[in-house]
Motif scaffolding. Structure first.
Motif, short mmCIF file in Angstrom:
data_model
loop_
_atom_site.label_atom_id
_atom_site.label_comp_id
_atom_site.label_asym_id
_atom_site.label_seq_id
_atom_site.Cartn_x
_atom_site.Cartn_y
_atom_site.Cartn_z
N ASP A 133 27.58 3.84 -9.45
CA ASP A 133 27.26 2.55 -8.84
C ASP A 133 28.58 1.89 -8.42
OD1 ASP A 133 26.83 -0.20 -8.42
OD2 ASP A 133 25.15 -0.24 -9.83
N GLU A 134 28.82 1.83 -7.12
CA GLU A 134 30.09 1.31 -6.60
C GLU A 134 30.34 -0.15 -7.00
OE1 GLU A 134 32.73 2.84 -5.15
OE2 GLU A 134 31.61 4.66 -5.66
N GLU A 135 29.31 -0.95 -7.03
CA GLU A 135 29.46 -2.36 -7.39
C GLU A 135 29.88 -2.50 -8.86
OE1 GLU A 135 26.68 -6.30 -7.55
OE2 GLU A 135 26.40 -4.95 -5.83
N LEU A 136 29.22 -1.75 -9.74
CA LEU A 136 29.56 -1.75 -11.17
C LEU A 136 30.98 -1.21 -11.37
CD1 LEU A 136 28.90 -2.14 -14.16
CD2 LEU A 136 27.80 0.12 -14.13
N LYS A 137 31.31 -0.17 -10.62
CA LYS A 137 32.64 0.42 -10.72
C LYS A 137 33.70 -0.61 -10.36
CE LYS A 137 33.28 4.61 -9.55
NZ LYS A 137 33.65 5.96 -9.26
N GLU A 138 33.51 -1.28 -9.24
CA GLU A 138 34.48 -2.29 -8.78
C GLU A 138 34.61 -3.43 -9.78
OE1 GLU A 138 37.38 -3.86 -6.35
OE2 GLU A 138 36.40 -1.92 -6.15
N GLU A 139 33.47 -3.91 -10.27
CA GLU A 139 33.49 -5.03 -11.23
C GLU A 139 34.15 -4.60 -12.55
OE1 GLU A 139 33.41 -8.76 -12.31
OE2 GLU A 139 32.75 -8.10 -10.33
N LYS A 142 37.93 -4.36 -11.97
CA LYS A 142 38.49 -5.72 -11.85
C LYS A 142 38.59 -6.37 -13.22
CE LYS A 142 37.66 -10.22 -9.84
NZ LYS A 142 36.65 -11.12 -9.36
N HIS A 154 42.07 -10.59 -6.94
CA HIS A 154 41.11 -10.20 -5.91
C HIS A 154 41.74 -9.06 -5.11
CE1 HIS A 154 38.90 -13.80 -6.89
NE2 HIS A 154 40.01 -14.47 -6.76
N LYS A 156 42.09 -4.65 -4.29
CA LYS A 156 41.27 -3.47 -4.06
C LYS A 156 41.33 -2.52 -5.26
CE LYS A 156 42.01 -3.74 0.86
NZ LYS A 156 42.71 -3.21 1.98
N LYS A 157 40.36 -1.66 -5.31
CA LYS A 157 40.24 -0.70 -6.39
C LYS A 157 41.51 0.14 -6.55
CE LYS A 157 37.61 3.03 -5.95
NZ LYS A 157 36.42 3.87 -5.87
#
Length: 191
Positions: A133-139, A142, A154, A156-157
């Protein structure tokens, strides 16, 4: 005279005012004693024990005073004798020991908090690497980054990955063995 020992310039000290009050001496005589002793020491020794300051007297005038660390207090107070002097020395020793214990406890709590944050960050990073899950990964990345740096960002990955790579390059799999060093490294990391 509840606060015998206070914090000044990040160290536990006592003032010449408190010293004068406790030993029932005139403040000007305590100042004279301190300045005489300072004159007998080399410059570096006196800087380690005494720091000059000012206070406002009852006539609203600025007057000189000194801050004395533990060594400065010991150096001056050893010359004071009598029952009152002994009673105060014991109170001072107790107050100083309590202040040191408080400082040690705060440092230990800060290190424990940093250790807990690093463990949480490590878990979040692992979650980010395991999820599709890209959204979960990013969060997760972060949140992991913010926990270890203490900064809201803020970015990038790839910035998180660079940080992870820098930490693993420096500490390998032994991050847990040197948490304090890793935390310091992460907080000053520039990317």
């Amino acid at each position: 005279m509840n606060n015998l020992v206070i914090m000044h310039d990040q160290q536990a000290v006592i003032t010449s005012l408190i010293l004068a009050e406790a030993f029932e001496k005139e403040h000007r005589n305590v100042i004279r004693t301190i300045e005489t002793k300072i004159g007998e020491l080399n410059f570096e020794q006196s800087l380690k024990m005494f720091s000059k300051g000012e206070y406002t007297n009852t006539q609203n005038k600025q007057q000189p005073m000194y801050y004395l660390n533990r060594d400065g207090f010991t150096f001056i107070a050893m010359g004071f004798t009598g029952r009152k002097a002994d009673e105060f020395k014991l109170k001072y020793i107790d107050a100083f020991n309590k202040m040191e214990e408080q400082i040690r406890n705060q440092s230990f709590q800060a290190l424990n908090q940093s250790t807990d944050d690093l463990k949480r960050a490590n878990l979040l990073y692992k979650i980010a690497n395991l999820t599709s899950d890209e959204e979960l990964k990013e969060e997760s990345l972060k949140s992991s980054y913010e926990l270890v740096t203490g900064k809201s960002i803020h970015q990038k990955k790839t910035d998180y990955q660079k940080l992870y790579e820098a930490v693993t390059e420096r500490y390998g799999d032994s991050v847990e063995d040197n948490l304090k060093g890793a935390i310091c490294f992460i907080r000053v990391w520039k990317g």
